[in-house]
Design an enzyme around this catalytic site. Sequence first.
Site, PDB file in Angstrom:
ATOM      1  N   GLU A   1       0.893  -1.177   0.000  1.00 12.15           N
ATOM      2  CA  GLU A   1       0.000   0.000   0.000  1.00 12.15           C
ATOM      3  C   GLU A   1       0.922   1.215   0.000  1.00 12.15           C
ATOM      4  OE1 GLU A   1      -3.056  -0.872  -0.198  1.00 12.15           O
ATOM      5  OE2 GLU A   1      -2.743  -2.917   0.488  1.00 12.15           O
TER       6      GLU A   1
ATOM      7  N   CYS B   1      -1.908   9.417   2.713  1.00 13.28           N
ATOM      8  CA  CYS B   1      -1.653   8.881   1.376  1.00 13.28           C
ATOM      9  C   CYS B   1      -2.730   9.329   0.395  1.00 13.28           C
ATOM     10  CB  CYS B   1      -1.577   7.368   1.423  1.00 13.28           C
ATOM     11  SG  CYS B   1      -3.023   6.607   2.174  1.00 13.28           S
TER      12      CYS B   1
HETATM   13  P1  NAD Z   1       8.601   4.623   4.338  1.00 11.96           P
HETATM   14  O1  NAD Z   1       8.540   3.928   3.029  1.00 11.96           O
HETATM   15  O2  NAD Z   1       9.714   5.547   4.577  1.00 11.96           O
HETATM   16  O3  NAD Z   1       8.639   3.571   5.530  1.00 11.96           O
HETATM   17  C1  NAD Z   1       7.679   2.533   5.698  1.00 11.96           C
HETATM   18  C2  NAD Z   1       8.343   1.388   6.451  1.00 11.96           C
HETATM   19  O4  NAD Z   1       9.359   0.767   5.661  1.00 11.96           O
HETATM   20  C3  NAD Z   1       9.021   1.798   7.740  1.00 11.96           C
HETATM   21  O5  NAD Z   1       8.773   0.792   8.703  1.00 11.96           O
HETATM   22  C4  NAD Z   1      10.489   1.852   7.363  1.00 11.96           C
HETATM   23  O6  NAD Z   1      11.384   1.686   8.432  1.00 11.96           O
HETATM   24  C5  NAD Z   1      10.605   0.711   6.392  1.00 11.96           C
HETATM   25  N1  NAD Z   1      11.700   0.795   5.439  1.00 11.96           N
HETATM   26  C6  NAD Z   1      12.269   1.906   4.907  1.00 11.96           C
HETATM   27  N2  NAD Z   1      13.238   1.553   4.012  1.00 11.96           N
HETATM   28  C7  NAD Z   1      13.268   0.196   4.004  1.00 11.96           C
HETATM   29  C8  NAD Z   1      14.039  -0.777   3.268  1.00 11.96           C
HETATM   30  N3  NAD Z   1      14.956  -0.430   2.387  1.00 11.96           N
HETATM   31  N4  NAD Z   1      13.781  -2.101   3.480  1.00 11.96           N
HETATM   32  C9  NAD Z   1      12.823  -2.479   4.345  1.00 11.96           C
HETATM   33  N5  NAD Z   1      12.077  -1.598   5.066  1.00 11.96           N
HETATM   34  C10 NAD Z   1      12.304  -0.284   4.893  1.00 11.96           C
HETATM   35  O7  NAD Z   1       7.176   5.329   4.519  1.00 11.96           O
HETATM   36  P2  NAD Z   1       6.802   6.435   5.617  1.00 11.96           P
HETATM   37  O8  NAD Z   1       7.576   7.673   5.272  1.00 11.96           O
HETATM   38  O9  NAD Z   1       6.859   5.887   6.979  1.00 11.96           O
HETATM   39  O10 NAD Z   1       5.255   6.678   5.328  1.00 11.96           O
HETATM   40  C11 NAD Z   1       4.768   7.645   4.456  1.00 11.96           C
HETATM   41  C12 NAD Z   1       4.406   7.007   3.139  1.00 11.96           C
HETATM   42  O11 NAD Z   1       3.427   5.987   3.360  1.00 11.96           O
HETATM   43  C13 NAD Z   1       3.788   7.973   2.148  1.00 11.96           C
HETATM   44  O12 NAD Z   1       4.325   7.744   0.883  1.00 11.96           O
HETATM   45  C14 NAD Z   1       2.305   7.598   2.176  1.00 11.96           C
HETATM   46  O13 NAD Z   1       1.622   7.908   0.992  1.00 11.96           O
HETATM   47  C15 NAD Z   1       2.389   6.125   2.407  1.00 11.96           C
HETATM   48  N6  NAD Z   1       1.139   5.626   2.971  1.00 11.96           N
HETATM   49  C16 NAD Z   1       0.357   4.795   2.210  1.00 11.96           C
HETATM   50  C17 NAD Z   1      -0.860   4.350   2.702  1.00 11.96           C
HETATM   51  C18 NAD Z   1      -1.740   3.428   1.905  1.00 11.96           C
HETATM   52  O14 NAD Z   1      -2.536   2.734   2.506  1.00 11.96           O
HETATM   53  N7  NAD Z   1      -1.665   3.406   0.588  1.00 11.96           N
HETATM   54  C19 NAD Z   1      -1.270   4.751   3.963  1.00 11.96           C
HETATM   55  C20 NAD Z   1      -0.438   5.588   4.721  1.00 11.96           C
HETATM   56  C21 NAD Z   1       0.763   6.007   4.212  1.00 11.96           C
END
Ligand code: NAD
Length: 498
Positions: free
Chosen positions: A247, A281
Site C-alpha cells: 500500500e 496517502c
Molecule cells: P517509508 O517507506 O519511509 O517507511 C515505511 C516502512 O518501511 C518503515 O517501517 C520503514 O522503516 C521501512 N523501510 C524503509 N526503508 C526500508 C528498506 N529499504 N527495506 C525495508 N524496510 C524499509 O514510509 P513512511 O515515510 O513511513 O510513510 C509515508 C508514506 O506511506 C507515504 O508515501 C504515504 O503515501 C504512504 N502511505 C500509504 C498508505 C496506503 O494505505 N496506501 C497509507 C499511509 C501512508
Amino acid sequence: MKPLTSLFIDGQWIQGEGESFESLNPGNGESIWEGNAANADQVDDAVAASRKAFPHWAELTLKQRAAYFQRFNTLLEEHKTLLADTIGQETGKPLWEAQTEITAMLGKASITVKAYQERCSSEDNSNQNIRSSLSYRPHGVVAIFGPYNFPGHLPNGHIMPALLAGNTVVFKPSELTPRTAELMVHLWQKAELPDGVLNLVQGGKDTGVALASHQNIDGLFFTGSAETGCYLHEQFGGHPEKILALEMGGNNPLLVTETDNIPAAVYNTIQSAYITSGQRCTCARRLLVPEGYPGDRFILALKEAVSNIGIGAYNREPQPFMGPLISQNAVSNLLNAQQTLLEGGAEALLEMQRFTDKGAFLTPGLLECSNMEDPPDQELFGPLLQIYRFKELSDAVDLANHTRYGLSAGVLSDNPAIFEYFQRHVRAGLINWNRPLTGASSARPFGGTGLSGNHRPSASAAADYCAYPVASLQSEAMELPDSLPPGLHIDDHIWSNT
Ligand code: NAD
C-alpha cells in the site's frame, strides 16, 4: 522515562542490540522515547518465535482467534486517552484527529471478522458421491511494516486480518513512531495473545532490510512510500512462494467544477489537501479547476480559507486544524520540493513557510502550476496543493491520469454527469464525489493502482492476501467407473482372494 526494553519477542520484552535511536515530539523536538533497534540476530529470533507459534495458532478456530480481538478492543477502549495522547505527541497530529484514529482502530475487529467470513468462508457442495469443498489456510509467518502517519490504525489494519486468518506476525513499525507501536503491543500482551504470535522489532532501514530479506518469512504486508515499496517489490521478484501486499502513496487529483456551493467546496478541498498537515496517502495533491470566472472565484475563496488554517501543537487549546510535520527532515524536503516547483514556473498563491523556529511546523502552501511545462510526478507528503487549470472536461481527465500513481481521485460538483464521466475514465482505487479524498470506508477495499500498490488492496479486502484458498474434491470411498477410458485395462480378479 527510558524503557530498557524495546523489542517483544516470544512473549518477552528485551533490549535491542542494534543502533540506539529516539523518537521526538515533532512539535517541540523533545525526546519521548529511547531504545535500540533489533539487529539481524534478533530479527532472526523474532521470525523463529513466530514460526514456533504458528502451528498452534493456525489450529485455533476463527472464534477462538477472534476472542483475543474482543479482549484487545476492551483494553484499547480503556487506554484510548493514553493512546491518543501518544499518537498526538509522536506524530504531531492534533488530539481531535488522534482520537479519530483510535475510533478507526476500535471498529477494526468487527470489520475484520465480517470481511473474513464473507471472503474466506469454507464451502461444501455434494453431488452424488463427490464432495467439492473450499477452505482457506494462512500463509505462515508474515512481516508487517507500518508508516508513521497512522502509527496505530494502519499497522492494526494488517495485524488483525493477518492474525484472524491464522498467521503469526513480526511487526516492524516506523522508526519515527516506536512509542505508539510499543503501547499497542503492550495491549496485545495484556490481551494474553499466546507467546510468539505477535513479535515487535523496532528499528529503521537496517532492521527492515533484515526482516524483509529473511528467508523464513512467508509474506510481507507493507504500508509506506512508493520508493520503499518498489524496492521491496524488486527484492521479492523471483519469489512467487512469498506473498507481498504493498500500500503506497499517490499524486492524487481533485476536480472542482460546476458548483454553486463554494463554501462546501472550499471545506472539502481543505479536508482533502491539508488534514494531517497533508500527510495522508489519499490527500489531494493536484487541484483541477476550469479556466474562467467561476474557477477564479473558487480559488480566491480557497486561498482566503487556507491562509486562516489554525496551526499548533497537538495538545494546544483551542485545538488547531494542523499540527507539525513528522520531522525537521520532512520540512526541509518539502521546502526544497516547493522551491523546485517555483523555479520550474509555478507561482505561489500561498508560499509554504516555516511557521516557528521551534518544531516541524509549516504553513499550508497553494501553488498555481498551470504554466509549468513538465511538473514532476511525485508525492509531496505535506501541506502543499498544486492548482492546474483546464478548458474541457476531457482535459481534466487527462490531467488527472497524468501520473504513475493511482490511489485516490475525486470530484466536487453539483453535476452528477461530471462525476460519472470522471469515474469512468480516471484510473484510481478510490474515487469520491462531494466527499473529501481523505475519507474512505473501512468496510470497503482500500488500495490503488500504478505506483500506489500491487493490486492487493487492504481494509475489507485484506482477508484476500492473508489466506490462500484450498479447493478439494472428495469421496468417502474409491470406486471403478462403469467403463474404463480407451486403452486402459484393469483386471480386478487377479487381485481378489478367491
Ligand atoms: P517509508 O517507506 O519511509 O517507511 C515505511 C516502512 O518501511 C518503515 O517501517 C520503514 O522503516 C521501512 N523501510 C524503509 N526503508 C526500508 C528498506 N529499504 N527495506 C525495508 N524496510 C524499509 O514510509 P513512511 O515515510 O513511513 O510513510 C509515508 C508514506 O506511506 C507515504 O508515501 C504515504 O503515501 C504512504 N502511505 C500509504 C498508505 C496506503 O494505505 N496506501 C497509507 C499511509 C501512508
